[in-house]
Design an enzyme around this catalytic site. Structure first.
Site, PDB file in Angstrom:
ATOM      1  N   ASP A 191       6.092  -1.496   8.312  1.00 37.63           N
ATOM      2  CA  ASP A 191       6.709  -2.146   7.157  1.00 37.63           C
ATOM      3  C   ASP A 191       7.800  -1.264   6.553  1.00 37.63           C
ATOM      4  OD1 ASP A 191       4.997  -0.197   6.157  1.00 37.63           O
ATOM      5  OD2 ASP A 191       3.775  -1.555   4.990  1.00 37.63           O
ATOM      6  N   ASN A 200      -4.892  -3.187  -3.615  1.00 39.66           N
ATOM      7  CA  ASN A 200      -5.146  -4.609  -3.888  1.00 39.66           C
ATOM      8  C   ASN A 200      -5.562  -5.363  -2.621  1.00 39.66           C
ATOM      9  OD1 ASN A 200      -2.767  -4.666  -2.472  1.00 39.66           O
ATOM     10  ND2 ASN A 200      -1.616  -5.886  -3.964  1.00 39.66           N
ATOM     11  N   HIS A 235      -4.053  -5.044   0.376  1.00 41.35           N
ATOM     12  CA  HIS A 235      -2.971  -5.307   1.337  1.00 41.35           C
ATOM     13  C   HIS A 235      -3.114  -4.436   2.581  1.00 41.35           C
ATOM     14  CE1 HIS A 235      -0.222  -2.244  -0.902  1.00 41.35           C
ATOM     15  NE2 HIS A 235      -0.367  -1.744   0.304  1.00 41.35           N
ATOM     16  N   GLU A 261       0.604  -8.751   1.347  1.00 42.08           N
ATOM     17  CA  GLU A 261       0.052  -8.756  -0.003  1.00 42.08           C
ATOM     18  C   GLU A 261      -0.927  -9.928  -0.168  1.00 42.08           C
ATOM     19  OE1 GLU A 261       0.503  -6.331  -2.018  1.00 42.08           O
ATOM     20  OE2 GLU A 261       2.567  -6.081  -2.701  1.00 42.08           O
TER      21      GLU A 261
HETATM   22  C1  GLP Z   1       1.108   1.221   1.070  1.00 38.48           C
HETATM   23  C2  GLP Z   1       1.510   0.777   2.501  1.00 38.48           C
HETATM   24  C3  GLP Z   1       0.287   0.563   3.339  1.00 38.48           C
HETATM   25  C4  GLP Z   1      -0.686   1.692   3.035  1.00 38.48           C
HETATM   26  C5  GLP Z   1      -1.288   1.455   1.670  1.00 38.48           C
HETATM   27  C6  GLP Z   1      -2.277   2.504   1.195  1.00 38.48           C
HETATM   28  O1  GLP Z   1       1.700   0.439   0.119  1.00 38.48           O
HETATM   29  N1  GLP Z   1       2.377  -0.359   2.586  1.00 38.48           N
HETATM   30  O2  GLP Z   1       0.653   0.540   4.716  1.00 38.48           O
HETATM   31  O3  GLP Z   1      -1.708   1.700   3.988  1.00 38.48           O
HETATM   32  O4  GLP Z   1      -0.283   1.188   0.738  1.00 38.48           O
HETATM   33  O5  GLP Z   1      -1.650   3.648   0.725  1.00 38.48           O
HETATM   34  P1  GLP Z   1      -2.397   4.996   0.417  1.00 38.48           P
HETATM   35  O6  GLP Z   1      -2.876   5.529   1.727  1.00 38.48           O
HETATM   36  O7  GLP Z   1      -1.373   5.892  -0.204  1.00 38.48           O
HETATM   37  O8  GLP Z   1      -3.535   4.673  -0.488  1.00 38.48           O
END
Ligand code: GLP
Length: 261
Positions: free
Chosen positions: A84, A153, A155, A160
């Site tokens: 992404d 949340n 995702h 989302e």
């Molecule tokens: C981000 C990314 C995800 C990631 C998630 C968790 O927004 N788009 O691919 O896995 O949120 O992030 P974190 O590992 O910092 O909790």
């Protein structure tokens, strides 16, 4: 087709459950995840793999790089697909997810340009480019492994809440919550309102799916993802449709909300 959660619950009931590993802590989660990636690359050196960005996978990047430097893992032919990116942001932009991957994994692991597939977040025609990215995955032989983190949340990549299980690579609106969460990666910088992400259907088509989650702050979402109803309100819950192709590695803190714990 009936697209309600109930329809999918019935479908998943006939599938194997996900493979769940609960390990002591972040380092143990990282080591186990690195073993999965290494196993996939060993059995297919040109494997097509996605790695997530964010704070969860940084230990995994370091472990894979260390194994490659020691000579126990050969990453020189793997194909890395980006999950992404904020819409309109190029890989070299400071506030960019791909930039994180470049700085923390692609460059230190010595991956060549030919090995990396950038999601086309700056294309003039994002819809056509997103379709072309799906074709690029097919041409690579399909995804052998998608490694994912869990958004607060629910995702996955940037699917989302509201994302349906058959979704493919596309442009999405980011929630205020996710923009705020991501802003913290860049010292409070403004995050674009939209992103391009591979879809849940793209992820479900992978031969293996690996989710890594660490920390108590995600325990409630982990419970919903694994034990709550399968619903677009919790995009990660759809991964259960992959049955035993889906593996989850949790540390004790992330697993603490699961029933029986
Ligand atoms: C981000 C990314 C995800 C990631 C998630 C968790 O927004 N788009 O691919 O896995 O949120 O992030 P974190 O590992 O910092 O909790």
């Amino acid at each position: 087709m009936d697209m309600t959660g109930e329809y999918f619950e019935e479908q998943a009931a006939s599938l194997e459950p996900p493979v769940l590993h609960v390990v002591a802590d972040y380092d143990a989660m990282t080591a186990r995840a690195a073993d999965v990636v290494a196993g996939v690359v060993r059995s297919r050196p040109t494997a097509a793999i996605t790695l997530p960005t964010g704070s969860t996978p940084t230990g995994l990047y370091r472990e894979l790089i260390a194994r490659a430097k020691q000579g126990s893992l050969d990453l020189s032919r793997m194909q890395l697909f980006c999950l992404d990116e904020y819409l309109g942001r190029a890989p070299e932009d400071e506030v960019s997810l791909t930039r994180m991957l470049i700085d923390e994994f692609i460059e230190p692991a010595n991956l060549s340009e030919e090995q990396v597939h950038y999601i086309p977040s700056t294309a003039d025609n994002p819809r056509a480019a997103a379709d072309a990215y799906e074709n690029e995955i097919v041409e690579a032989g399909g995804l052998d492994l998608t490694v994912l983190g869990l958004g607060p949340n629910g995702h996955i990549a940037f699917n989302e809440p509201g994302s349906p299980p058959e979704s493919r690579t596309r442009v999405v609106d980011l929630t205020a919550e996710s923009r705020e969460q991501n802003s913290a990666y860049y010292g409070g910088a403004e995050i674009p309102a939209q992103a391009m992400t591979i879809g849940i259907g793209t992820i479900l088509a992978a031969r293996r799916i690996l989710m890594i989650v660490s920390g108590e702050s995600k325990a409630g979402m982990v419970r919903q993802m694994l034990e709550g109803p399968m619903t677009s309100d919790v995009p990660a819950s759809w991964l259960r449709l992959a049955g035993s192709r889906y593996e989850v590695i949790l540390d004790e803190a992330a697993a603490s909300g699961l029933s029986g714990r």
